[in-house]
Motif scaffolding. Structure first.
Motif, mmCIF file in Angstrom:
data_model
loop_
_atom_site.group_PDB
_atom_site.id
_atom_site.type_symbol
_atom_site.label_atom_id
_atom_site.label_comp_id
_atom_site.label_asym_id
_atom_site.label_seq_id
_atom_site.Cartn_x
_atom_site.Cartn_y
_atom_site.Cartn_z
ATOM 1 N N SER A 242 -2.907 -17.097 52.393
ATOM 2 C CA SER A 242 -1.605 -17.503 51.871
ATOM 3 C C SER A 242 -0.935 -16.349 51.124
ATOM 4 O O SER A 242 -1.553 -15.339 50.793
ATOM 5 C CB SER A 242 -1.769 -18.708 50.944
ATOM 6 O OG SER A 242 -2.514 -18.338 49.797
ATOM 7 N N ASP A 243 0.346 -16.563 50.833
ATOM 8 C CA ASP A 243 1.128 -15.580 50.077
ATOM 9 C C ASP A 243 1.469 -16.076 48.688
ATOM 10 O O ASP A 243 1.878 -15.283 47.828
ATOM 11 C CB ASP A 243 2.426 -15.261 50.819
ATOM 12 C CG ASP A 243 2.155 -14.715 52.217
ATOM 13 O OD1 ASP A 243 1.599 -13.614 52.306
ATOM 14 O OD2 ASP A 243 2.489 -15.391 53.201
ATOM 15 N N ASP B 256 -3.852 -11.864 42.270
ATOM 16 C CA ASP B 256 -2.603 -11.319 41.723
ATOM 17 C C ASP B 256 -1.437 -11.631 42.658
ATOM 18 O O ASP B 256 -0.572 -10.784 42.916
ATOM 19 C CB ASP B 256 -2.724 -9.803 41.486
ATOM 20 C CG ASP B 256 -1.645 -9.291 40.520
ATOM 21 O OD1 ASP B 256 -1.076 -10.108 39.771
ATOM 22 O OD2 ASP B 256 -1.369 -8.081 40.526
ATOM 23 N N ARG B 257 -1.414 -12.866 43.145
ATOM 24 C CA ARG B 257 -0.319 -13.345 43.980
ATOM 25 C C ARG B 257 0.410 -14.472 43.246
ATOM 26 O O ARG B 257 -0.172 -15.125 42.379
ATOM 27 C CB ARG B 257 -0.843 -13.851 45.334
ATOM 28 C CG ARG B 257 -1.564 -12.782 46.137
ATOM 29 C CD ARG B 257 -2.068 -13.339 47.461
ATOM 30 N NE ARG B 257 -2.920 -12.381 48.174
ATOM 31 C CZ ARG B 257 -3.520 -12.631 49.319
ATOM 32 N NH1 ARG B 257 -3.355 -13.806 49.913
ATOM 33 N NH2 ARG B 257 -4.267 -11.702 49.896
ATOM 34 N N ARG C 246 9.182 -12.015 35.557
ATOM 35 C CA ARG C 246 8.694 -12.943 34.538
ATOM 36 C C ARG C 246 7.450 -13.669 35.037
ATOM 37 O O ARG C 246 6.480 -13.849 34.287
ATOM 38 C CB ARG C 246 9.798 -13.945 34.196
ATOM 39 C CG ARG C 246 9.367 -15.042 33.210
ATOM 40 C CD ARG C 246 8.851 -14.465 31.912
ATOM 41 N NE ARG C 246 8.458 -15.506 30.985
ATOM 42 C CZ ARG C 246 7.668 -15.320 29.928
ATOM 43 N NH1 ARG C 246 7.180 -14.096 29.667
ATOM 44 N NH2 ARG C 246 7.373 -16.328 29.130
ATOM 45 N N SER C 247 7.454 -14.087 36.289
ATOM 46 C CA SER C 247 6.280 -14.741 36.853
ATOM 47 C C SER C 247 5.079 -13.801 36.875
ATOM 48 O O SER C 247 3.943 -14.216 36.618
ATOM 49 C CB SER C 247 6.582 -15.226 38.274
ATOM 50 O OG SER C 247 7.576 -16.218 38.271
ATOM 51 N N ALA C 248 5.318 -12.532 37.166
ATOM 52 C CA ALA C 248 4.226 -11.551 37.169
ATOM 53 C C ALA C 248 3.651 -11.371 35.768
ATOM 54 O O ALA C 248 2.432 -11.221 35.594
ATOM 55 C CB ALA C 248 4.732 -10.216 37.715
ATOM 56 N N GLN C 249 4.503 -11.379 34.733
ATOM 57 C CA GLN C 249 4.024 -11.266 33.356
ATOM 58 C C GLN C 249 3.159 -12.463 32.972
ATOM 59 O O GLN C 249 2.103 -12.306 32.344
ATOM 60 C CB GLN C 249 5.211 -11.142 32.411
ATOM 61 C CG GLN C 249 6.006 -9.849 32.552
ATOM 62 C CD GLN C 249 7.287 -9.867 31.741
ATOM 63 O OE1 GLN C 249 7.579 -10.842 31.045
ATOM 64 N NE2 GLN C 249 8.061 -8.793 31.835
ATOM 65 N N ALA D 2 2.678 -11.098 53.085
ATOM 66 C CA ALA D 2 4.112 -11.058 52.807
ATOM 67 C C ALA D 2 4.477 -9.861 51.939
ATOM 68 O O ALA D 2 5.489 -9.198 52.169
ATOM 69 C CB ALA D 2 4.556 -12.346 52.124
ATOM 70 N N SER D 3 3.637 -9.567 50.923
ATOM 71 C CA SER D 3 3.946 -8.426 50.065
ATOM 72 C C SER D 3 3.815 -7.115 50.824
ATOM 73 O O SER D 3 4.581 -6.176 50.627
ATOM 74 C CB SER D 3 3.026 -8.423 48.842
ATOM 75 O OG SER D 3 1.666 -8.271 49.231
#
Length: 748
Positions: A601-602, A619-620, A670-673, A722-723
């Protein structure tokens, strides 16, 4: 002129009628008229219909002066219809959300066919929902539209009027009407399908077919079930008048005989004393309509030969045989249980095997699978075996010996293996020997309450025997933990003398070792097209709900997100059903490895499932849906408020969830943080070597902390497909797709 005329005849259904009408009027596709026919019902059906007509101009009430039956009530509604297509809906059934939108789209795709056949699911009073077992006949692959001779299997689908949309001009041109009496659907549906020049299918559940405990017309004992013969007389008369349809005579003959046999053998149909007469008439119809040379299944012998007395004698003999077999089976089971118990007591007096380890299989294998691999790599002298029931065989990796619970080999392994490793409790009759070592692997990092914390949560605890739970805890030697939060929680809610191994979760080792080639292979095996964003949807079990239907309408979400997105839907193992499949929804509930699904999945879409604590190791992006947080927290209790410390974006409604994806917030900075903070707190040891640390400590006796932990900043989990494609092209942009007005959401 409306697109759809939905015709709902009503008679003695006042308890269900409002739900039926609401399911039509609340459709996201509003271009419809609802013709509600009061078939002179003695209850409040007529009043309910008038109340709805006063509130919504799309409702056209029709009141019949006398009760005419379901077929003629449908005719009365059809005479007043003005829509492009006619849909019939029984008044105790309902349309599924967005069903009319899906039907409209499919009609447009297939060039306005005469008939569109769509799917249904039976809903039971106890909350179960079971999809039509012949749904494969509605597959949308291949040419469309088509004629019946191209897809004759459609004749095996339940012959009812309410699983189809009919072009009104086609119905009017051919003069199709419903006859009076029971089983009125047969002389409507068969001629309609045989005559239609163009037919299409929609592989989607559009109707919930209510299975009432009592009160169903066809489930009522009555002589009106003899109407079946007259209805099939009408079907064969229709064919006789049209020689071009003679090819269908043999198939309709088989359907008729099957139908007669079902009515005869059901206990809730024919009055006492009428079975012989019904079988004689069935035999007469058999002789009248049989096509010479037609192959007749063995099950038709009952009707062909009129074996009424023989059938009754066989039924009595079968009942006697069942009772005898039941008694013999109980005696055999008791004898077998005694022999196995004696065998186990003997094995307990024999020496332990210091080179044997036994693992219990659980949903997806999880930590045990990684530990087995670590045993083979770092302690190859240890021979491993799996305890797995037949339904768990797919979850067991190839190689180790497999043991079925309750067998002699199973009890031998429990009595003489030095290492016992599992996420679930072993047999309560097991006696732990002095030198045996129990290693407990819990099902992930806890968010909802577990163990002794459930004593005040009866909905979540259900029938938990807390004394038995603590008896099991007393046998543990080691508990594997992924972080400090888990360690402190386990030691409090499962109090015992065990040692906690805060080494990380072995199940997550694969996330640090997997390669991009493996990710590509997994996506290909799941049917994920290149360039598609695959969202893994994994909801948790809700103790406050008796039924576990998903809160999210996945088809609606995907329509709004556009063609580049698809969903891998995985139901919780405690749920009897799974999210219904759609065009871009793949049901992966039965997949043996949840870790493989994560890699393929992504992004992860979940609510309160522990899987989120594992997934962030990749880290997704993670998106959390918290629409019923208050109810979940009240029923189970939680160790922290997920909304205050989430692993990514938080959606409090379905519309907000759509907004998160369409604006790109799901993968924004923000989601990554938030994800980074979540990883730091809950994944300090998940560096790919957790299983190795457990084996080195428990089996090899090496000191704690060997090997050393790889810091978070130095870990390089495999990127999502996807990344990787986004780096090769342009950043992924999501364009909202039209599906009604966009909701107004608060700015974040």
């Amino acid at each position: 002129m409306p697109r759809f005329s939905v015709i709902v005849p009503a008679y003695m259904v006042q308890a269900y009628l409002a739900e039926c009408l609401d399911s039509v009027l609340s459709q996201s596709y509003p271009d419809l008229e609802l013709i509600a026919v009061d078939d002179y019902s003695p209850d409040a059906c007529g009043t309910i219909i008038d109340e709805y007509a006063a509130r919504d101009a799309r409702v056209k009430p029709v009141h019949l002066a006398e009760n005419q039956g379901l077929g003629r009530a449908r005719n009365a509604g059809a005479e007043r219809a003005s829509g492009d297509y006619l849909l019939f809906l029984d008044s105790d059934d309902t349309l599924t959300p967005d069903a009319l939108g899906a039907i409209a789209d499919r009609l447009k795709e297939t060039g306005e066919p005469d008939v569109l056949v769509y799917d249904y699911a039976r809903t039971y009073w106890d909350g179960r929902t079971v999809r039509n077992q012949l749904a494969a006949q509605l597959a949308q692959e291949g040419p469309a539209p088509f004629r019946l001779e191209d897809r004759p299997g459609l004749l095996r689908v339940l012959m009812v009027a309410w699983n189809k949309a009919y072009r009104r001009e086609f119905v009017t041109e051919h003069g199709f009407t419903f006859p009076p009496g029971y089983y009125e659907d047969a002389p409507w549906t068969f001629p309609v399908l045989m005559t239609a020049e163009s037919i299409a299918t929609l592989d989607r559940v559009c109707v919930y077919y209510r299975q009432r405990r009592q009160g169903s017309i066809l489930g009522t004992v009555s002589r009106r079930h003899f109407d079946l013969f007259e209805q099939y007389d009408r079907v064969f008369a229709y064919i006789a008048e049209r020689p071009e349809l003679a090819q269908w005579r043999a198939e309709l003959f088989r359907r008729m005989v099957d139908h007669c046999a079902v009515v005869y053998t059901r206990r809730d149909r024919l009055p006492r004393g009428s079975h012989g007469e019904f079988l004689r008439r069935s035999r007469a119809h058999y002789r009248r309509y049989r096509v010479p040379g037609t192959r007749v299944p063995l099950r038709h012998a009952l009707v062909r030969f009129g074996l009424h007395r023989t059938f009754r004698a066989l039924r009595l003999a079968s009942a006697v045989r069942r009772r005898a077999l039941k008694s013999a089976g109980e005696l055999a089971r008791a004898l077998r249980s005694g022999v196995l118990r004696l065998h186990y007591l003997i094995q307990l007096r024999l020496p332990l095997h210091p080179d044997r380890a036994v693992f219990t299989a659980s949903w997806g294998s999880c930590d045990q699978g990684a530990l087995v691999e670590a045993f083979h790599r770092h302690a190859p002298r240890i021979r491993t075996a799996w305890i797995a029931r037949p339904e768990q065989q797919h979850a067991v990796p190839p190689g180790p010996r497999q043991l079925r619970p309750g067998t002699a080999a199973y009890w031998t392994a429990l009595a003489r293996s030095r290492y016992l490793i599992g996420a679930t409790g072993f047999d309560r009759r097991l006696r732990k020997r002095p030198r045996q070592l129990f290693v407990r692997t819990h099902p992930g990092t806890p968010l909802g309450h577990l163990g002794l914390d459930l004593q005040e949560r009866p909905a979540a605890a259900r029938n938990t025997d807390f004394e038995e739970l603590l008896h099991d805890v007393d046998r543990w030697d080691y508990v594997v933990s992924g972080n400090r939060h888990s360690t402190l929680t386990w030691e409090r809610v499962f109090p015992g003398r065990y040692t906690t191994l805060e080494y990380g979760l072995p199940r997550n080792d694969v996330f640090q070792r997997a390669t991009s080639a493996e990710v590509a292979r997994l996506r290909e095996s799941l049917g994920v097209p290149e360039g598609t964003v695959a969202i893994l949807y994994a909801p948790t079990y809700r103790d406050h709900r008796r039924t576990q239907r998903p809160l999210l309408d996945l088809e609606r979400i995907l329509r709004r997100l556009g063609p580049r997105f698809m969903v891998l839907a995985r139901a919780h193992p405690g749920c009897p059903g799974s999210p219904g499949p759609g065009a871009r929804i793949v049901d992966v509930s039965g997949h043996p490895s949840v870790e493989s699904l994560c890699l393929a999945s992504d992004a992860l879409l979940t609510d309160y499932a522990p899987l989120m604590f594992d997934y962030v190791n990749l880290d997704r992006p993670v998106v959390v849906h918290t629409e019923d947080w208050e109810a979940y927290e009240a029923a189970r209790g939680t160790y922290f408020d997920l909304r205050d410390f989430p692993p990514g974006a938080v959606a409090r409604s379905e519309d907000e969830l759509i907004d998160i994806f369409t604006t790109g917030h799901w993968r924004g900075s923000r989601s990554a943080q938030l994800r980074a903070a979540f990883r730091e707190r809950f994944c300090p040891y998940d560096d790919g070597r957790a299983a190795e640390r457990v084996v080195r400590h428990v089996v090899l006796g090496e000191p704690a902390g060997v090997p050393e932990i790889v810091p978070l900043a130095e870990r390089k989990p495999v990127p999502s497909a996807a990344s990787a494609s986004a780096r090769a092209r342009t950043p992924l942009a999501t364009v909202p797709q039209p599906s009604g007005p966009l909701p107004v959401t608060e700015s974040r």
